[in-house]
Design an enzyme around this catalytic site. Structure first.
Site, PDB file in Angstrom:
ATOM      1  N   ASP A 139       0.858  -1.185   0.000  1.00 37.24           N
ATOM      2  CA  ASP A 139       0.000   0.000   0.000  1.00 37.24           C
ATOM      3  C   ASP A 139       0.896   1.238   0.000  1.00 37.24           C
ATOM      4  O   ASP A 139       1.852   1.321   0.781  1.00 37.24           O
ATOM      5  CB  ASP A 139      -0.886  -0.005   1.248  1.00 37.24           C
ATOM      6  CG  ASP A 139      -2.037   0.962   1.129  1.00 37.24           C
ATOM      7  OD1 ASP A 139      -3.057   0.580   0.530  1.00 37.24           O
ATOM      8  OD2 ASP A 139      -1.919   2.096   1.644  1.00 37.24           O
ATOM      9  N   HIS A 187      -5.298  14.753  -8.730  1.00 37.34           N
ATOM     10  CA  HIS A 187      -5.362  13.350  -9.159  1.00 37.34           C
ATOM     11  C   HIS A 187      -4.395  13.051 -10.305  1.00 37.34           C
ATOM     12  O   HIS A 187      -3.962  11.908 -10.461  1.00 37.34           O
ATOM     13  CB  HIS A 187      -6.796  12.992  -9.562  1.00 37.34           C
ATOM     14  CG  HIS A 187      -7.719  12.895  -8.380  1.00 37.34           C
ATOM     15  ND1 HIS A 187      -7.824  11.776  -7.595  1.00 37.34           N
ATOM     16  CD2 HIS A 187      -8.571  13.811  -7.837  1.00 37.34           C
ATOM     17  CE1 HIS A 187      -8.697  11.971  -6.637  1.00 37.34           C
ATOM     18  NE2 HIS A 187      -9.175  13.204  -6.752  1.00 37.34           N
ATOM     19  N   ASP A 230      -1.888   9.910 -10.345  1.00 33.02           N
ATOM     20  CA  ASP A 230      -1.736   8.952 -11.444  1.00 33.02           C
ATOM     21  C   ASP A 230      -0.273   8.762 -11.815  1.00 33.02           C
ATOM     22  O   ASP A 230       0.167   7.642 -12.123  1.00 33.02           O
ATOM     23  CB  ASP A 230      -2.524   9.423 -12.671  1.00 33.02           C
ATOM     24  CG  ASP A 230      -4.029   9.279 -12.500  1.00 33.02           C
ATOM     25  OD1 ASP A 230      -4.455   8.634 -11.512  1.00 33.02           O
ATOM     26  OD2 ASP A 230      -4.777   9.812 -13.338  1.00 33.02           O
ATOM     27  N   GLU A 266      -4.683   2.333  -4.345  1.00 33.24           N
ATOM     28  CA  GLU A 266      -3.231   2.388  -4.194  1.00 33.24           C
ATOM     29  C   GLU A 266      -2.716   1.108  -3.558  1.00 33.24           C
ATOM     30  O   GLU A 266      -1.659   1.093  -2.936  1.00 33.24           O
ATOM     31  CB  GLU A 266      -2.808   3.603  -3.357  1.00 33.24           C
ATOM     32  CG  GLU A 266      -3.189   3.556  -1.895  1.00 33.24           C
ATOM     33  CD  GLU A 266      -4.605   4.059  -1.600  1.00 33.24           C
ATOM     34  OE1 GLU A 266      -4.882   4.292  -0.413  1.00 33.24           O
ATOM     35  OE2 GLU A 266      -5.414   4.222  -2.522  1.00 33.24           O
TER      36      GLU A 266
END
Length: 310
Positions: free
Chosen positions: A187, A200, A204, A230
């Site tokens: 994670d 965002h 990405d 993620e």
């Protein structure tokens, strides 16, 4: 009235072979060795590897479940060293290596060594592989079909459905043959803050960058997929904790050592990892995954940017 021009004669000794046929087809029908194409490959038309392309290197290629095989087929009906392919002098030969369930070519069980032609089909366990001569357009077509059904477009890793399905397959084989299997759940630390602070688009870029670094750490037989926003899962066959721990550490260090370059500047990104190996009492893949998840939460509770195992 003039007579029509006589039809061109067929190639000597080969009735029905017109001289205007493409060179490759005419040479094959006349029994000559075809020129080496851009790339010889096996394309999986059935089985758990459906859609995969297995390029055939010059020389020999092992087919089977063994990690060192060039054509890895994870199927309980496939032997570890199942068959051998050899690409030499423009010809491709196939030989069964004494497999339990045999190798079949176009529906017939293989005996000895056989020369393959383009379009021949190999049945190995639950897999059907077709020999094809790929040019760049054909390869792109097959890869696009595979990517659409199995890949996460942002990271280039397997998507959630494909990853979890493959975990089930590999867990079943690990149980059946009593072979080691490890999983790593990863994670990205404080990823929500990245999206909230930088947008965002930046998030990405971080995910895509992590996908590149993760792929660089994998062996041919390993599997890595994105199973959440993620969150990532790695499945490591023929591996116990003694092998999974250094793998996880290499990945953690590779991410922490080099910042991700965003338009706004470099960004330090870290990850937390949870590891687990299959135990004798495990009867389903969910038990293995649950222990890895618990180890991941412990890694986060202990300060993040670390790997823990359960």
């Amino acid at each position: 009235m003039p007579k029509p021009a006589p039809a061109p004669e067929d190639a000597p000794g080969r009735a029905g072979v017109a001289p205007e046929m493409p060179t490759k087809i005419r040479a094959k029908m006349e029994g000559e060795i075809l020129p080496v194409p851009v790339e010889w490959a096996l394309v999986a038309y059935a089985g758990t590897a459906l859609g995969r392309i297995f390029p055939l290197p010059a020389g020999e290629a092992l087919v089977g479940r063994a990690p060192q095989a060039q054509v890895v087929l994870l199927d309980s009906e496939v032997s570890r060293h199942h068959a051998r392919l050899a690409l030499e002098d423009g010809r491709i030969r196939v030989e069964d290596l004494g497999s339990t369930n045999g190798t079949h070519v176009n529906g017939e069980r293989l005996r000895g060594v056989r020369i393959l032609d383009a379009g021949d089909r190999l049945a190995i366990g639950g897999h059907v592989l077709k020999l094809v001569a790929l040019d760049s357009l054909e390869r792109a077509f097959h890869e696009t079909l595979l990517d659409l059904s199995t890949k996460d477009p942002l990271t280039g890793l397997s998507n959630r459905a494909s990853t979890l399905s493959e975990l089930q397959t590999r867990f079943g084989m690990s149980m059946r043959y009593d072979r080691p299997l490890a999983v790593v759940v990863c994670d990205l630390d404080r990823f929500k803050q990245v999206n909230d602070t930088y947008g965002h688009g930046a998030g990405d870029l971080v995910l895509a960058n992590f996908g590149e670094r993760l792929r660089a750490t994998l062996r041919e037989t390993d599997l890595a997929g994105r199973i959440g926003g993620e969150e990532f899962l790695m499945v490591l066959p023929e591996t116990d904790l003694s092998g999974a721990v250094p793998f996880a550490e290499r990945l953690r260090q590779a991410l922490a050592a080099a910042p991700v370059l965003l338009p706004s500047g470099p960004l330090q990104v870290t990850c937390s990892l949870g590891l687990a190996e299959r135990q004798p009492g495990d009867v389903e893949a969910g038990q293995l995954l649950s222990r890895a998840d618990a180890a991941l939460y412990r890694a986060k509770a202990e300060g993040r940017n670390r790997a823990c195992h359960g």
